[in-house]
Enzyme design. Structure first.
Site, PDB file in Angstrom:
ATOM      1  CD  GLU A   1      -5.961   8.361   3.528  1.00 46.56           C
ATOM      2  OE1 GLU A   1      -5.804   9.042   2.508  1.00 46.56           O
ATOM      3  OE2 GLU A   1      -6.995   7.690   3.733  1.00 46.56           O
TER       4      GLU A   1
ATOM      5  CG  ASP B   1      -6.818  -1.516   1.811  1.00 45.41           C
ATOM      6  OD1 ASP B   1      -6.708  -0.442   2.427  1.00 45.41           O
ATOM      7  OD2 ASP B   1      -7.911  -2.051   1.545  1.00 45.41           O
TER       8      ASP B   1
HETATM    9 ZN   LIG Z   1      -7.981   5.177   0.437  1.00 40.16          ZN
END
Ligand SMILES: [Zn+2]
Length: 408
Positions: free
Chosen positions: A275, A356
């Site tokens: 996030e 990621d």
């Molecule tokens: Zn995301």
């Protein structure tokens, strides 16, 4: 045939057919056994359950989309939009109230028609697979609060647009645009403190060990965390998630209690890192800017069609009006809306891969990000091998298998 009618009916049917085709292809693309990378978390029984859930969800969306398309096409072709207009006009309100009553009436009818599907989705489908924890009381309260909020926020938006269009001449669309952008920024600003707490409880994270780890990560990544909150997601579903809300000084992260229950501290740090990646890599700003530009384009296009007699003829209208023009434009906009949503999904999937990678890089532990993704995937019974057409049309996040491969 009226060209507007042809575009609207044609694009409604085309979208319906595309969704049907995508579901069918994804059903055919399912494999008898879980993919190698996921075989450690999907045992035979869980995998069978995930296949059954994917198929049941597809059947549900096929039935509800077919119903919605049928109703909408019938409403357009049979002149139901004119019937409602004549009813509302007969009430003898002023121009603004007539417009609000027309659009509000349409919204109400559409939410009533959707209600049986929502009930079945929550208490039939999701319950059958063990996801649903929503009580009937929560369900009813959610609908009532949602309706009141929609009436206040949607009512303010529509009223503002109708007033600008009526009084401000050729540049009305610019004012509508500015107004809509300000309203949505204002809502984002107040959402964490005023709107979200209407639906969920947010409590500051108490687990000291976890909080220390999350704060240590944020420090290291140079990210100011103004608050870490736990949200009672378990009130409605067993599915887990995490998200940022608000912006600036009021930005906070919300972790679902269901997520905390399922993951260990390092995996939750990986979720936070993902996030934070969205913020640090400028994804949030990019999304905001494209959203604002898109709204501008929509309002400009809208201004071109609002007084088109052909558009009103397509709906069999006896009288022309700004408010009905707004509704018809939204339907005319269907094909462009599909193209823009496919583009937005493609951008979002790219951002997910980047976030990621950011998490893997900054935590130095890609394997933890992978195990967090695996846990999310199993607990949500997500389909690991959707057909590329389905991904292209609907997925804002890449399929979990693609994310794991990109990380390994
Ligand atoms: Zn995301």
């Amino acid at each position: 045939m009226n060209i507007y009618l042809a575009i609207i009916i044609g694009s409604l049917l085309a979208v319906w057919f595309l969704n049907l085709l995508s579901d069918r292809l994804s059903a055919l693309a399912m494999r008898p056994a879980p993919p190698e990378e996921l075989s450690d978390v999907f045992d035979a029984e869980t995998y069978a359950k995930s296949r059954a859930y994917t198929l049941a969800s597809m059947r549900f969306s096929m039935v509800s989309e077919t119903f919605n398309t049928l109703i909408l096409v019938t409403a357009v072709a049979a002149g139901w939009f004119n019937v409602l207009d004549q009813l509302v006009r007969a009430a003898g309100f002023g121009p603004l109230l007539t417009g609000l009553a027309y659009i509000g009436g349409l919204a109400l009818v559409s939410s009533i028609l959707g209600l049986p599907f929502e009930i079945y989705h929550t208490f039939g489908l999701e319950k059958r697979f063990g996801f649903n924890t929503t009580t009937p009381a929560t369900f009813v309260l959610d609908r009532v609060k949602g309706l009141v909020l929609a009436a206040i926020i949607g009512g303010a938006l529509v009223a503002g647009i109708l007033v600008f269009l009526d009084k401000t001449g050729p540049y009305a669309w610019l004012l509508c645009w500015g107004f809509a952008v300000l309203l949505s920024l204002g809502l984002t600003y107040v959402a964490p403190t005023w709107i979200l707490p209407l639906f969920n409880k947010f409590t500051p994270l108490e687990d000291d060990e976890l909080r220390d780890k999350l704060e240590a990560f944020a420090d290291k990544a140079g990210f100011e965390l103004t608050g870490i909150f736990v949200m009672d997601g378990s009130k409605r579903s067993t599915k887990g998630n995490a998200f940022f809300t608000g912006f600036g000084k009021r930005r906070r992260i919300a972790l679902f209690d269901t997520l905390i229950k399922e993951m260990d501290a390092d995996e939750i740090v990986a979720v936070l890192a993902h996030e934070v990646g969205h913020a640090k890599l400028g994804h949030i700003k990019k999304r905001l800017v494209t959203g604002v530009l898109k709204a501008g384009a929509i309002f400009y296009l809208m201004s071109l069609f609002l007084d088109s007699e052909g558009l009103f003829a397509a709906f069999g209208m006896q009288d022309m009006s700004l408010y009905a023009g707004l509704v018809f434009f939204v339907l005319l906009y269907t094909p462009l809306s599909l193209i823009l949503s496919v583009a937005a999904n493609a951008m979002s999937r790219k951002h997910e891969f980047e976030a990621d990678a950011f998490a893997a890089r900054t935590t130095g532990r890609p394997e933890t990000m992978i195990s967090a993704l695996k846990k999310l995937s199993v607990s949500n019974l997500s389909n690991p091998t959707p057909h590329p057409l389905t991904v292209w049309l609907e997925y804002s996040h890449p399929p979990v298998l693609a994310r794991i491969r990109a990380l390994s």
